[in-house]
Scaffold this motif. Structure first.
Motif, PDB file in Angstrom:
ATOM      1  N   CYS A 138      51.984  47.826 -11.268  1.00  0.00           N
ATOM      2  CA  CYS A 138      50.876  46.981 -10.478  1.00  0.00           C
ATOM      3  C   CYS A 138      50.559  45.757 -11.403  1.00  0.00           C
ATOM      4  O   CYS A 138      50.444  45.891 -12.584  1.00  0.00           O
ATOM      5  CB  CYS A 138      49.536  47.728 -10.364  1.00  0.00           C
ATOM      6  N   GLU A 139      50.361  44.593 -10.588  1.00  0.00           N
ATOM      7  CA  GLU A 139      50.250  43.423 -11.262  1.00  0.00           C
ATOM      8  C   GLU A 139      48.968  42.653 -10.845  1.00  0.00           C
ATOM      9  O   GLU A 139      48.481  41.713 -11.122  1.00  0.00           O
ATOM     10  CB  GLU A 139      51.407  42.607 -10.991  1.00  0.00           C
ATOM     11  N   THR A 200      50.175  43.558  -4.905  1.00  0.00           N
ATOM     12  CA  THR A 200      51.372  43.239  -5.724  1.00  0.00           C
ATOM     13  C   THR A 200      52.470  43.407  -4.772  1.00  0.00           C
ATOM     14  O   THR A 200      53.363  42.563  -5.217  1.00  0.00           O
ATOM     15  CB  THR A 200      51.373  44.425  -6.808  1.00  0.00           C
ATOM     16  N   THR A 204      55.047  40.124  -4.207  1.00  0.00           N
ATOM     17  CA  THR A 204      56.318  39.990  -4.677  1.00  0.00           C
ATOM     18  C   THR A 204      57.373  39.715  -3.612  1.00  0.00           C
ATOM     19  O   THR A 204      58.470  39.040  -3.859  1.00  0.00           O
ATOM     20  CB  THR A 204      56.754  41.496  -5.429  1.00  0.00           C
TER      21      THR A 204
END
Length: 278
Positions: A138-139, A200, A204
């Protein structure tokens, strides 16, 4: 694409085993992938009863280093001695659960990784497992979208500190060759918050809608999982996912029922032995 639940807390028939654990068998683009291995060898017993040949697996994934997802790995290696297991480098840490005055170990034995070092593909942030199947951490870390379980700890420089779940990953699968048709997110426990995980994914793969979500949301028994938080989560899930959400394991029955009040048929429970196709 097929996802078959090999082990989960509940079961669709008494002919299968259930336990507090999770394991998914996934078929995609001619490849066979195991995501997590439950708490014990019961995932393998169920695989046999569900006519899944574990010896034909192409790869495996460890979502995070907790017993209920890694306990069956020794059994997996008996079927597939040379299988490659994808996990974040942080799985090498030590992880605990606080129970009263005690901190109980809830991760694999410290020698486990060394014994099976050749099996593991350890990565930092992002990894392709096979064509159309990716794993990553997870970002997005919006604290409004997660309830931290303060009982879960890690050991760092000799001290017990809250687990930040840098060892946790989720999978993103593309059932179609045309990526713009969408992706499916498989997140075993979502300790970082399922909404943060989906954010996230959206950042992406900006052109791929999320057509399905599968996994646990770690809401079971958490005091902060109140009506407001669950209503907000349900609203965000409905907006972010164009298809169905299939939840299980650590979401908990009470939280699931609350989510269903807001999401209706868009959310469904998933039990041992049940199969999804995308």
């Amino acid at each position: 694409m097929k996802i078959l639940t090999l082990i989960e807390n509940t079961r669709r028939t008494k002919k299968l085993y259930a336990e507090h654990g999770l394991s998914f068998y996934i078929e995609l683009n001619g490849k066979k992938i195991l995501m997590d291995a439950g708490w014990s060898d019961k995932f393998a017993r169920n695989a046999n009863r569900l006519k899944v040949d574990l010896k034909t697996l192409d790869a495996a994934v460890v979502s995070h280093n907790h017993f209920d997802h890694t306990g069956g790995l020794e059994t997996l290696f008996k079927f597939c001695p040379d299988i490659k297991v994808f996990a974040k480098k942080d799985v090498a840490g030590n992880y605990y659960r606080k129970l009263g005055p005690f901190n109980l170990v809830i991760c694999w034995n410290k020698h486990f990784l060394n014994r099976h070092r050749d099996n593991f593909v350890l990565f930092t942030a992002f990894q392709e497992v096979c064509e159309g199947f990716y794993v990553m951490g997870c970002e997005v870390f919006d604290e409004n979208n997660v309830i931290r379980d303060r009982r879960l700890l890690k050991k760092e420089s000799g001290r017990y500190v809250p687990d930040d779940f840098k060892h946790e990953i989720f999978a993103v699968a593309f059932p179609f060759s045309e990526r713009e048709r969408g992706c499916v997110v498989i997140s075993s426990c979502s300790h970082s918050g399922i909404v943060n995980i989906l954010e996230t994914v959206k950042r992406t793969w900006t052109d791929s809608p999320i057509i399905g979500v599968v996994g646990g949301f770690h809401l079971k028994g958490l005091p902060g999982a109140d009506e407001f938080f669950i209503e907000q989560t349900a609203k965000q899930l409905s907006e972010m996912v164009s298809g169905c959400v299939y939840t299980c394991h650590c979401t908990g029955e009470k939280a699931y029922e609350k989510l269903k009040l807001h999401m209706g048929d868009q959310i469904q429970s998933l039990r041992t032995g049940e199969e999804l196709k995308f």
